[in-house]
Write a protein that holds these residues in place. Structure first.
Motif, mmCIF file in Angstrom:
data_model
loop_
_atom_site.group_PDB
_atom_site.id
_atom_site.type_symbol
_atom_site.label_atom_id
_atom_site.label_comp_id
_atom_site.label_asym_id
_atom_site.label_seq_id
_atom_site.Cartn_x
_atom_site.Cartn_y
_atom_site.Cartn_z
ATOM 1 N N SER A 264 0.847 -1.194 0.000
ATOM 2 C CA SER A 264 0.000 0.000 0.000
ATOM 3 C C SER A 264 0.875 1.234 0.000
ATOM 4 C CB SER A 264 -0.937 0.015 1.211
ATOM 5 O OG SER A 264 -0.199 0.015 2.425
ATOM 6 N N VAL A 265 0.365 2.294 -0.616
ATOM 7 C CA VAL A 265 1.068 3.578 -0.664
ATOM 8 C C VAL A 265 0.372 4.532 0.300
ATOM 9 C CG1 VAL A 265 1.707 3.174 -3.078
ATOM 10 C CG2 VAL A 265 -0.375 4.468 -2.549
ATOM 11 N N PRO A 266 0.976 5.679 0.590
ATOM 12 C CA PRO A 266 0.310 6.640 1.476
ATOM 13 C C PRO A 266 -1.047 7.068 0.910
ATOM 14 C CG PRO A 266 2.626 7.199 1.204
ATOM 15 C CD PRO A 266 2.346 6.099 0.242
ATOM 16 N N LYS A 267 -1.952 7.418 1.790
ATOM 17 C CA LYS A 267 -3.288 7.836 1.354
ATOM 18 C C LYS A 267 -3.233 9.146 0.588
ATOM 19 C CE LYS A 267 -7.972 8.789 3.033
ATOM 20 N NZ LYS A 267 -8.867 8.864 4.219
ATOM 21 N N ARG A 268 -2.293 10.014 0.922
ATOM 22 C CA ARG A 268 -2.151 11.308 0.252
ATOM 23 C C ARG A 268 -0.794 11.388 -0.415
ATOM 24 N NH1 ARG A 268 -4.470 15.371 4.984
ATOM 25 N NH2 ARG A 268 -6.529 14.377 5.205
ATOM 26 N N VAL A 269 -0.798 11.712 -1.705
ATOM 27 C CA VAL A 269 0.438 11.756 -2.484
ATOM 28 C C VAL A 269 0.473 13.054 -3.285
ATOM 29 C CG1 VAL A 269 1.678 10.703 -4.413
ATOM 30 C CG2 VAL A 269 0.678 9.260 -2.651
ATOM 31 N N ILE A 270 1.650 13.658 -3.385
ATOM 32 C CA ILE A 270 1.824 14.873 -4.176
ATOM 33 C C ILE A 270 2.157 14.504 -5.621
ATOM 34 C CG2 ILE A 270 3.227 16.951 -4.502
ATOM 35 C CD1 ILE A 270 3.617 17.075 -1.508
ATOM 36 N N CYS A 271 1.391 15.042 -6.556
ATOM 37 C CA CYS A 271 1.614 14.820 -7.984
ATOM 38 C C CYS A 271 1.717 16.175 -8.687
ATOM 39 C CB CYS A 271 0.483 13.999 -8.599
ATOM 40 S SG CYS A 271 0.286 12.340 -7.894
ATOM 41 N N THR A 272 2.309 16.170 -9.866
ATOM 42 C CA THR A 272 2.464 17.398 -10.645
ATOM 43 C C THR A 272 1.582 17.337 -11.887
ATOM 44 O OG1 THR A 272 4.758 17.650 -9.903
ATOM 45 C CG2 THR A 272 4.100 18.891 -11.856
ATOM 46 N N VAL A 273 0.875 18.413 -12.134
ATOM 47 C CA VAL A 273 0.019 18.506 -13.320
ATOM 48 C C VAL A 273 0.905 18.803 -14.530
ATOM 49 C CG1 VAL A 273 -1.863 19.765 -14.424
ATOM 50 C CG2 VAL A 273 -1.938 19.303 -11.965
ATOM 51 N N VAL A 274 0.829 17.950 -15.558
ATOM 52 C CA VAL A 274 1.660 18.164 -16.748
ATOM 53 C C VAL A 274 0.841 18.661 -17.937
ATOM 54 C CG1 VAL A 274 3.373 16.465 -16.020
ATOM 55 C CG2 VAL A 274 1.444 15.739 -17.429
ATOM 56 N N ASP A 275 -0.461 18.428 -17.913
ATOM 57 C CA ASP A 275 -1.275 18.906 -19.040
ATOM 58 C C ASP A 275 -2.721 19.087 -18.602
ATOM 59 O OD1 ASP A 275 -2.047 19.689 -21.555
ATOM 60 O OD2 ASP A 275 -2.238 17.639 -22.338
ATOM 61 N N THR A 276 -3.201 20.301 -18.697
ATOM 62 C CA THR A 276 -4.597 20.609 -18.400
ATOM 63 C C THR A 276 -4.981 21.888 -19.140
ATOM 64 O OG1 THR A 276 -6.223 20.875 -16.611
ATOM 65 C CG2 THR A 276 -4.118 22.006 -16.352
ATOM 66 N N PRO A 277 -6.228 22.050 -19.562
ATOM 67 C CA PRO A 277 -6.631 23.285 -20.255
ATOM 68 C C PRO A 277 -6.416 24.499 -19.372
ATOM 69 C CG PRO A 277 -8.287 21.571 -20.522
ATOM 70 C CD PRO A 277 -7.323 21.058 -19.503
ATOM 71 N N PRO A 278 -6.006 25.607 -19.958
ATOM 72 C CA PRO A 278 -5.783 26.826 -19.160
ATOM 73 C C PRO A 278 -7.097 27.375 -18.629
ATOM 74 C CG PRO A 278 -5.634 27.322 -21.499
ATOM 75 C CD PRO A 278 -5.741 25.826 -21.392
#
Length: 255
Positions: free
Chosen positions: A192-206
């Motif tokens: 199992s991984v931590p319940k909360r994880v930091i991710c980076t947004v690489v592509d999303t509409p402005p």
């Protein structure tokens, strides 16, 4: 007077007293008793067939031989249960009500030995043998394709496991992440991984400016390849906090 000489005198005195106050057979018994006092028998050997064999490999093995009876309604994913002499890990557990009949628990089980999966049903009041397992903390060193290299920073023990051991949460694995492994008899069952994880947004509409009917949410591609829904104000390059249990946006990550 040394100890050996004193022992001999004590032996002769005991034998003489026994011979003068008891029949010959009693004297022989006294002789045996005195000899036992002066030369006690060696302690019984714990070896069997010429080699001592421990009952359990480790203290944890003692705990793993023990289980507890639980009701079918208490079975949860991740539990290890015993059925018909075999051990199974519960992968999924769904509660179903069969009309006016008794409630049933539909479970997906994975055989600990073979890895094969099977489906079963438990009555909610059925007695199930739940087996205790060990949980250990590891740090992810790296991931290569479907392989994950973990290390115990206390003992420096290294373990290589398959990514699918973590289920759908395996997509969040990355270097230096703290993870948990569940083991039985030193064999990894699941992770199992931590319940909360930091991710980076690489592509999303402005974000749309000057538009009154701005969408509340939009889709965003993360650095781990996962697509999640995020608020309209999130931009590319932002770090966000994601709930790994349901892949949902929680908040912007604090710097």
């Amino acid at each position: 007077m040394n100890a050996s000489f004193a022992s001999k005198r004590l032996s002769r005195a005991l034998l003489a007293a026994a011979a003068s106050s008891a029949p010959r057979s009693s004297a022989a018994a006294a002789t045996t008793a005195a000899s036992s006092l002066l030369h006690p028998p060696p302690p019984p050997s714990s070896e069997s067939d010429g080699a001592a064999r421990p009952l359990f490999h480790s203290p944890w093995s003692v705990l793993q031989q023990r289980g507890v009876k639980v009701r079918g309604s208490d079975v949860r994913p991740g539990n290890v249960v015993e059925r018909k002499g075999r051990l199974y890990e519960v992968v999924k557990a769904d509660h179903n009500q069969q009309g006016r009949g008794s409630a049933m628990i539909q479970v997906e089980l994975r055989d600990v030995e073979s890895g094969n999966k099977t489906n079963a049903r438990f009555n909610t009041d059925e007695s199930i043998e739940k087996v205790f397992v060990e949980e250990k903390s590891y740090t992810c060193m790296c991931t290569v394709a479907d392989e994950v290299a973990l290390i115990d920073l206390q003992t420096f023990e290294q373990v290589d496991v398959k990514r699918d051991l973590f289920g759908k949460a395996g997509v969040y694995l990355k270097e230096e992440m703290k993870v948990m492994l569940r083991l039985f008899d030193d064999r990894p069952l699941s992770g199992s991984v931590p319940k909360r994880v930091i991710c980076t947004v690489v592509d999303t509409p402005p974000p749309l400016k000057g538009v009154s009917a701005t969408p509340v949410e939009k889709r965003a591609l993360l650095d781990n390849g996962l697509t999640v829904k995020v608020p309209a104000f999130i931009e590319n390059g932002e770090a966000i906090l994601v709930n790994t249990e349901d892949d949902s946006y929680m908040s912007r990550a604090k710097e």
